[in-house]
Design a protein around this motif. Structure first.
Motif, PDB file in Angstrom:
ATOM      1  N   GLN A  35       0.841  -1.219   0.000  1.00 42.65           N
ATOM      2  CA  GLN A  35       0.000   0.000   0.000  1.00 42.65           C
ATOM      3  C   GLN A  35       0.870   1.262   0.000  1.00 42.65           C
ATOM      4  O   GLN A  35       0.537   2.251  -0.639  1.00 42.65           O
ATOM      5  CB  GLN A  35      -0.903   0.021   1.231  1.00 42.65           C
ATOM      6  CG  GLN A  35      -2.006  -1.010   1.250  1.00 42.65           C
ATOM      7  CD  GLN A  35      -3.059  -0.806   0.177  1.00 42.65           C
ATOM      8  OE1 GLN A  35      -3.545  -1.765  -0.396  1.00 42.65           O
ATOM      9  NE2 GLN A  35      -3.399   0.431  -0.126  1.00 42.65           N
ATOM     10  N   PHE A  36       1.981   1.193   0.720  1.00 45.65           N
ATOM     11  CA  PHE A  36       2.867   2.375   0.789  1.00 45.65           C
ATOM     12  C   PHE A  36       3.424   2.730  -0.594  1.00 45.65           C
ATOM     13  O   PHE A  36       3.778   3.866  -0.857  1.00 45.65           O
ATOM     14  CB  PHE A  36       4.039   2.147   1.751  1.00 45.65           C
ATOM     15  CG  PHE A  36       3.632   1.957   3.187  1.00 45.65           C
ATOM     16  CD1 PHE A  36       2.414   2.431   3.657  1.00 45.65           C
ATOM     17  CD2 PHE A  36       4.459   1.301   4.080  1.00 45.65           C
ATOM     18  CE1 PHE A  36       2.024   2.254   4.982  1.00 45.65           C
ATOM     19  CE2 PHE A  36       4.080   1.118   5.407  1.00 45.65           C
ATOM     20  CZ  PHE A  36       2.870   1.593   5.850  1.00 45.65           C
ATOM     21  N   ARG A  67      -3.816   8.380  -0.432  1.00 44.90           N
ATOM     22  CA  ARG A  67      -4.816   7.560   0.248  1.00 44.90           C
ATOM     23  C   ARG A  67      -4.351   6.108   0.426  1.00 44.90           C
ATOM     24  O   ARG A  67      -4.643   5.457   1.423  1.00 44.90           O
ATOM     25  CB  ARG A  67      -6.140   7.592  -0.523  1.00 44.90           C
ATOM     26  CG  ARG A  67      -6.995   8.786  -0.102  1.00 44.90           C
ATOM     27  CD  ARG A  67      -8.333   8.754  -0.768  1.00 44.90           C
ATOM     28  NE  ARG A  67      -8.177   8.957  -2.218  1.00 44.90           N
ATOM     29  CZ  ARG A  67      -9.165   8.892  -3.088  1.00 44.90           C
ATOM     30  NH1 ARG A  67     -10.385   8.615  -2.665  1.00 44.90           N
ATOM     31  NH2 ARG A  67      -8.968   9.096  -4.381  1.00 44.90           N
ATOM     32  N   SER A  68      -3.612   5.615  -0.567  1.00 47.82           N
ATOM     33  CA  SER A  68      -3.132   4.232  -0.490  1.00 47.82           C
ATOM     34  C   SER A  68      -2.192   4.070   0.711  1.00 47.82           C
ATOM     35  O   SER A  68      -2.253   3.068   1.441  1.00 47.82           O
ATOM     36  CB  SER A  68      -2.396   3.894  -1.786  1.00 47.82           C
ATOM     37  OG  SER A  68      -1.803   2.644  -1.702  1.00 47.82           O
ATOM     38  N   TYR A  85      -4.156   4.198   3.939  1.00 51.76           N
ATOM     39  CA  TYR A  85      -4.826   2.911   4.124  1.00 51.76           C
ATOM     40  C   TYR A  85      -3.817   1.841   4.580  1.00 51.76           C
ATOM     41  O   TYR A  85      -4.127   0.977   5.407  1.00 51.76           O
ATOM     42  CB  TYR A  85      -5.512   2.497   2.817  1.00 51.76           C
ATOM     43  CG  TYR A  85      -6.301   1.213   2.929  1.00 51.76           C
ATOM     44  CD1 TYR A  85      -7.286   1.059   3.902  1.00 51.76           C
ATOM     45  CD2 TYR A  85      -6.051   0.151   2.065  1.00 51.76           C
ATOM     46  CE1 TYR A  85      -7.997  -0.126   4.012  1.00 51.76           C
ATOM     47  CE2 TYR A  85      -6.759  -1.040   2.165  1.00 51.76           C
ATOM     48  CZ  TYR A  85      -7.733  -1.169   3.144  1.00 51.76           C
ATOM     49  OH  TYR A  85      -8.429  -2.342   3.262  1.00 51.76           O
ATOM     50  N   GLY A  86      -2.601   1.932   4.045  1.00 53.65           N
ATOM     51  CA  GLY A  86      -1.525   1.008   4.458  1.00 53.65           C
ATOM     52  C   GLY A  86      -1.256   1.115   5.950  1.00 53.65           C
ATOM     53  O   GLY A  86      -1.111   0.101   6.646  1.00 53.65           O
ATOM     54  N   VAL A  87      -1.204   2.346   6.457  1.00 53.87           N
ATOM     55  CA  VAL A  87      -0.980   2.560   7.897  1.00 53.87           C
ATOM     56  C   VAL A  87      -2.172   2.010   8.684  1.00 53.87           C
ATOM     57  O   VAL A  87      -2.010   1.311   9.687  1.00 53.87           O
ATOM     58  CB  VAL A  87      -0.773   4.071   8.206  1.00 53.87           C
ATOM     59  CG1 VAL A  87      -0.665   4.305   9.703  1.00 53.87           C
ATOM     60  CG2 VAL A  87       0.466   4.599   7.499  1.00 53.87           C
ATOM     61  N   PHE A  88      -3.371   2.316   8.194  1.00 48.87           N
ATOM     62  CA  PHE A  88      -4.593   1.823   8.844  1.00 48.87           C
ATOM     63  C   PHE A  88      -4.543   0.292   8.957  1.00 48.87           C
ATOM     64  O   PHE A  88      -4.767  -0.275  10.022  1.00 48.87           O
ATOM     65  CB  PHE A  88      -5.821   2.273   8.035  1.00 48.87           C
ATOM     66  CG  PHE A  88      -7.120   1.695   8.527  1.00 48.87           C
ATOM     67  CD1 PHE A  88      -7.841   2.319   9.531  1.00 48.87           C
ATOM     68  CD2 PHE A  88      -7.618   0.512   7.988  1.00 48.87           C
ATOM     69  CE1 PHE A  88      -9.042   1.776  10.002  1.00 48.87           C
ATOM     70  CE2 PHE A  88      -8.816  -0.034   8.450  1.00 48.87           C
ATOM     71  CZ  PHE A  88      -9.524   0.612   9.455  1.00 48.87           C
ATOM     72  N   LEU A  89      -4.223  -0.350   7.829  1.00 48.07           N
ATOM     73  CA  LEU A  89      -4.164  -1.816   7.810  1.00 48.07           C
ATOM     74  C   LEU A  89      -3.122  -2.353   8.775  1.00 48.07           C
ATOM     75  O   LEU A  89      -3.363  -3.322   9.495  1.00 48.07           O
ATOM     76  CB  LEU A  89      -3.793  -2.297   6.399  1.00 48.07           C
ATOM     77  CG  LEU A  89      -4.896  -2.435   5.370  1.00 48.07           C
ATOM     78  CD1 LEU A  89      -4.321  -2.989   4.080  1.00 48.07           C
ATOM     79  CD2 LEU A  89      -6.006  -3.349   5.868  1.00 48.07           C
TER      80      LEU A  89
END
Lengths: 308, 260
Positions: A107-108, B3-4, B7-11
């Motif tokens: 995602q990063f 946003r990606s 979302y990565g941090v959220f996940l």
């Protein structure tokens, strides 16, 4: 003129104010596209400090870092999309599975089909079957391989590796080196590599930088560095003519060591054929011959010895 | 803001939250124990006093305090997760920006809070037949104001933790409670000594808890309470994020690897 992939100029890191300690002192070098550059030096020479500064996880005291011609301090996030990192000294969240960890990292980097990118690499490193296992269940060597998957699945242009094979068995280390060269061949990526395994460095690196007390003391091809401190070792098991051999070596002032019937000479590469020719003409016969090339390890040991 | 990456941090923290027993206990176990303990205490007090709405006042105060406390530990505990799991260098050797990291953590904090509030409200209703939503629509801005102050506390704790490292990690859980006595969670501000009252009126939470009691005891909450609380919250939150950013950069200058 094409700018280097990574350009470092006068990089300096000083810790503390009352009793300042200079960990890296005016380091400058370039990493070209497709180059594998070894960053070597004894413990405390500033290798990891340099890598941490190149990642932005450690602030610099002064100096400039440019990736792809762009100022790292102004464009860190944009640059890091093409730069990745792996180290034996960091880990990944151990309660998360391999798949979960890689999903977060994917995602990063804005990667959509993460599995399509990670599965071939996990398979390549023999940990695909552990994909749904938590990192805590992996061995040190498997975590190191996972760190390499993390570093490579994002299609980086530059990879910074801090002793990536330190916890690996020799056969796996060899495989990792092979993988790095394959990746370089396939994608043209540049690699900055630190290691204490000199044979690995000599095998892998196009160029080697030696750091000592935070200063670059050598920047050359691995073989040139090796030659600068040690000669070729010519080892002969003499059958007939030991006295003549010793007399000849002393006359030519060639250093040697003697053990029973085995005599070992230190020579330059170009001196070996005429030396053997002269022995033959003097009627010396030998049962076996061994030629050992100068090693990078000898260079490393000499530098480490000096710094103690 | 990408946003990606948010979302990565959220996940990243969501995966930990759904597996970590202590994270789940923060969401379910501790609120349940608090509700049980304080609910029974307030029922007993009601039987001994004239204040009819006391259980509701205490229960609503408790649910509201959960909001502050939840917010006050979220950011700092997530930061500590990175220390404990030696992941801080990994995290910041990616394109991730500081503000994306913060946004991802706040997103998860809101999600966890929604679960805690729903669970707590349900438990209070089932055990005591009390509806903490008696405060009406004021609940939403009140809750928003409280969580913002919780985050402010958490950013301050995180600033200290990222600067000084592991040795002060207990502060993540301690700092929130420092504000509870001054916020007049379960009693009116008048109960406090004069010097403490001066501190209390500087906290955005005090206005919310006072307002909440006004509504529950049959009156109405002065609108000015909400606006003062919101204004203080905005000032404090901006200051806290600024301090956290400053501490983070100071820490980065010393090296994030030293924290692992």
């Amino acid at each position: 003129m094409i700018s280097p992939t990574l350009s470092v100029r006068n990089l300096r890191k000083i810790y503390g104010k009352k009793n300042p300690f200079t960990a890296v002192d005016g380091v400058s070098f370039d990493l070209k596209e497709g180059e594998v550059l070894g960053l070597l030096g004894p413990n405390g020479s500033g290798k990891t400090t340099t890598i941490q500064m190149l990642l932005g996880t450690l602030g610099v005291t002064s100096g400039q870092i440019h990736y792809f011609g762009k100022d790292f301090f102004k464009h860190r996030s944009e640059i890091m999309e093409k730069v990745s990192f792996a180290s034996t000294y960091t880990s990944l969240p151990y309660v998360l599975t391999i798949a979960e960890n890689l999903r977060c990292f994917g995602q990063f980097y804005g990667i959509r089909d993460i599995e399509a990118k990670t599965n071939p690499l996990l398979d390549r490193f023999g940990i695909l079957d552990k994909k749904d296992k938590p990192v805590s269940s992996l061995s040190a060597g498997q975590i190191t391989r996972l760190m390499l998957v993390k570093a490579f699945f994002t299609d980086p242009k530059v990879v910074l590796l801090d002793e990536p094979t330190a916890s690996l068995d020799p056969d796996v280390s060899l495989d990792v080196c092979k993988f790095l060269l394959e990746q370089r061949e396939k994608t043209g990526l540049s690699i900055l590599f630190t290691s204490h395994k000199m044979e690995e460095v000599a095998e892998l690196c196009d160029r080697t930088i030696f750091l000592k007390n935070g200063v670059i003391i050598a920047d050359d091809l691995p073989e040139n560095l090796a030659k600068s401190v040690s000669s070729y070792q010519l080892r002969l098991t003499i059958v007939d003519g030991m006295k003549r051999t010793i007399a000849f070596a002393e006359k030519k002032q060639i250093p040697y060591t003697l053990e029973h019937r085995v005599i070992q000479f230190s020579l330059d590469e170009t001196e070996i054929p005429p030396f053997l020719n002269s022995l033959m003409q003097a009627g010396v016969s030998y049962a076996s011959i061994q030629i050992k090339e100068p090693s990078l390890e000898a260079y490393f040991l000499k530098i480490a010895e000096k710094s103690q | 803001m990408n946003r990606s990456r948010v979302y990565g941090v959220f996940l990243r923290y969501f995966f930990v939250a759904k597996k970590g027993l202590h994270q789940l206990s923060d969401i379910f176990y501790w609120p349940f124990v608090d509700i049980l303990l304080w609910g029974l205490t307030s029922l007993w007090i009601r039987s001994q006093s004239d204040i009819q709405n006391l259980p509701l006042v205490l229960m609503t105060g408790l649910i509201f305090w959960q909001i502050v406390w939840r917010g006050s530990v979220d950011i700092s505990v997530n930061l500590l997760q990175e220390f404990w799991q030696r992941n801080l260098v990994n995290l910041f050797s990616t394109p991730l920006k500081f503000r994306e990291w913060i946004a991802g953590m706040l997103l998860l904090s809101i999600s966890k809070l929604c679960i805690t509030i729903t669970f707590g409200t349900l438990v209070v209703y089932l055990l005591y037949a009390l509806n903490v939503f008696t405060v009406g629509w004021a609940f939403l801005p009140f809750a928003a104001s409280l969580i913002i102050f919780g985050w402010t506390i958490s950013f301050l704790a995180s600033s200290l933790i990222i600067y000084f490292g592991h040795k002060i990690e207990m502060i993540a859980w301690m700092i929130g409670f420092l504000f509870a006595p001054f916020s007049a969670v379960f009693y009116p501000v008048d109960v406090l000594p004069e010097w403490a009252r001066a501190i209390a009126w500087c906290l955005p939470t005090t206005y919310i808890f006072q307002g909440m009691r006004c509504i529950l005891l049959g009156g109405s909450c002065p609108v000015s309470y909400f606006w003062i609380s919101l204004s203080l919250n905005i000032i404090y939150l901006i200051a806290a994020i600024f301090i956290f950013r400053w501490s983070f950069e100071k820490s980065r200058h010393k090296g994030l690897a030293r924290l692992e």
